[in-house]
Design a protein around this motif. Structure first.
Motif, PDB file in Angstrom:
ATOM      1  N   ASN A 175      -5.785  -5.384  -2.223  1.00 43.97           N
ATOM      2  CA  ASN A 175      -5.426  -3.992  -2.080  1.00 43.97           C
ATOM      3  C   ASN A 175      -6.318  -3.073  -2.908  1.00 43.97           C
ATOM      4  OD1 ASN A 175      -3.117  -2.022  -1.246  1.00 43.97           O
ATOM      5  ND2 ASN A 175      -3.541  -1.587  -3.387  1.00 43.97           N
ATOM      6  N   GLY A 196      -3.934   8.359  -1.307  1.00 43.34           N
ATOM      7  CA  GLY A 196      -2.872   7.680  -2.038  1.00 43.34           C
ATOM      8  C   GLY A 196      -2.339   6.449  -1.348  1.00 43.34           C
ATOM      9  N   GLY A 197      -2.703   6.252  -0.105  1.00 41.04           N
ATOM     10  CA  GLY A 197      -2.301   5.024   0.563  1.00 41.04           C
ATOM     11  C   GLY A 197      -3.153   3.881   0.071  1.00 41.04           C
ATOM     12  N   ASN A 198      -2.946   2.720   0.647  1.00 36.00           N
ATOM     13  CA  ASN A 198      -3.719   1.572   0.186  1.00 36.00           C
ATOM     14  C   ASN A 198      -4.417   0.893   1.350  1.00 36.00           C
ATOM     15  OD1 ASN A 198      -0.773   1.139   0.513  1.00 36.00           O
ATOM     16  ND2 ASN A 198      -1.309  -1.004   0.414  1.00 36.00           N
ATOM     17  N   ARG A 245       5.960   6.999   4.794  1.00 42.08           N
ATOM     18  CA  ARG A 245       4.975   8.081   4.723  1.00 42.08           C
ATOM     19  C   ARG A 245       3.619   7.669   5.270  1.00 42.08           C
ATOM     20  NH1 ARG A 245       2.688  10.979  -0.821  1.00 42.08           N
ATOM     21  NH2 ARG A 245       1.143  12.288   0.224  1.00 42.08           N
ATOM     22  N   TYR A 246       3.215   6.424   4.974  1.00 43.73           N
ATOM     23  CA  TYR A 246       1.858   6.000   5.299  1.00 43.73           C
ATOM     24  C   TYR A 246       1.840   5.168   6.574  1.00 43.73           C
ATOM     25  CZ  TYR A 246       0.715   7.482   0.579  1.00 43.73           C
ATOM     26  OH  TYR A 246       0.543   8.222  -0.553  1.00 43.73           O
ATOM     27  N   GLY A 271       4.615   3.782   0.359  1.00 44.80           N
ATOM     28  CA  GLY A 271       3.765   4.598  -0.490  1.00 44.80           C
ATOM     29  C   GLY A 271       2.501   3.860  -0.848  1.00 44.80           C
ATOM     30  N   GLY A 272       1.680   4.453  -1.691  1.00 42.68           N
ATOM     31  CA  GLY A 272       0.489   3.790  -2.151  1.00 42.68           C
ATOM     32  C   GLY A 272       0.856   2.562  -2.978  1.00 42.68           C
ATOM     33  N   GLN A 273       0.006   1.564  -2.975  1.00 40.20           N
ATOM     34  CA  GLN A 273       0.241   0.329  -3.715  1.00 40.20           C
ATOM     35  C   GLN A 273       1.540  -0.348  -3.288  1.00 40.20           C
ATOM     36  OE1 GLN A 273      -1.780  -1.204  -6.369  1.00 40.20           O
ATOM     37  NE2 GLN A 273      -3.247   0.082  -5.302  1.00 40.20           N
ATOM     38  N   GLU A 274       1.883  -0.147  -2.049  1.00 42.48           N
ATOM     39  CA  GLU A 274       3.078  -0.778  -1.515  1.00 42.48           C
ATOM     40  C   GLU A 274       2.698  -1.690  -0.357  1.00 42.48           C
ATOM     41  OE1 GLU A 274       6.343   1.804  -3.409  1.00 42.48           O
ATOM     42  OE2 GLU A 274       6.489   0.056  -2.104  1.00 42.48           O
TER      43      GLU A 274
END
Lengths: 115, 112
Positions: free
Chosen positions: A93, A99-101, B30-31, B96-99
């Motif tokens: 990752n 902000g997404g991954n 969200r993503y 979300g991010g890092q998810e």
């Protein structure tokens, strides 16, 4: 550059044995890793994840080990069953602008369970 | 498939025609992401969205555009399909991010 690779393209195991699938990564800044299982004709299915502040994480019949020193992670499947036959991917990752991954995948290891 | 559907599941089209693939989620994440999967390349990110009307390019975005007018829908458009875009396309979502990202069932596209 970053890359995620797998040591063995195909792994054959006997039913009931333990399976170990290995993965190497090159981006030392990566801090989140995921293992996915993909059966034929289906999308990748989340198995287990691990963050870089951990060395080991256990789930139901699965364990992921992370060795940051040599940038290696492995997926261990206990008492392998025929239903475990699939392609397994590790994914590395990294954060995206919004902000997404982004997940960087290896090409996968085919696990074949022999009866 | 974590409340994710993709349509169509299979499509055959001709070179030069426009194609739109749809991803629909019921998780209110969200993503959203579009990947393509090809032999020898694994999954590669095409485009992603970090909110309604907020999108950005991935590593293989040439020839593709996306739109997201609602939280639950993320559309991938091939403006003028080429044979090199024959692939299996997967949508993914994350809270979300890092998810963790969760994947849909995929769309198999053949461009003749």
């Amino acid at each position: 550059g970053e890359s995620v690779g797998l040591h063995l393209p195909t792994l054959s195991v006997q039913e009931g044995d333990n399976s170990i699938i290995n993965c190497a990564y090159s981006n030392s800044a990566s801090d989140y890793f995921i293992w996915y299982k993909q059966e034929s004709g289906k999308g990748p299915q989340f198995i287990i994840d691990i963050r870089s502040n951990m060395d080991k994480r256990q789930g139901q019949r699965v364990t992921v080990l992370l060795n940051k020193t040599v940038k290696h992670l492995s997926l261990q499947i206990a008492a392998t069953q025929p239903g475990d036959s699939a392609v397994y991917f590790c994914a590395e990752n990294s954060l995206l602008t919004g902000g997404g991954n982004k997940l960087t995948f290896g090409t996968g290891t085919q696990l074949k369970v022999e009866l | 498939d974590a409340g994710i559907t993709q349509s169509p599941r299979h499509k055959v089209t001709e070179t030069g025609t426009p194609v739109t693939l749809r991803c629909h989620q019921t998780e209110n994440h969200r993503y959203m992401y579009w990947y393509r999967q090809d032999p020898g390349h694994g999954l590669r990110l095409i485009h992603y969205s970090y909110g309604v009307k907020d999108t950005d390019k991935g590593e293989v975005s040439d020839g593709y555009s996306v739109s997201r007018s609602k939280t639950e829908d993320f559309l991938l458009t091939l403006e003028s399909a080429t044979s090199s875009q024959t692939s299996v396309y997967f949508c993914a979502i994350s809270r979300g991010g890092q998810e963790t990202q969760y994947f849909g069932p995929g769309t198999r596209l053949l461009v003749l």
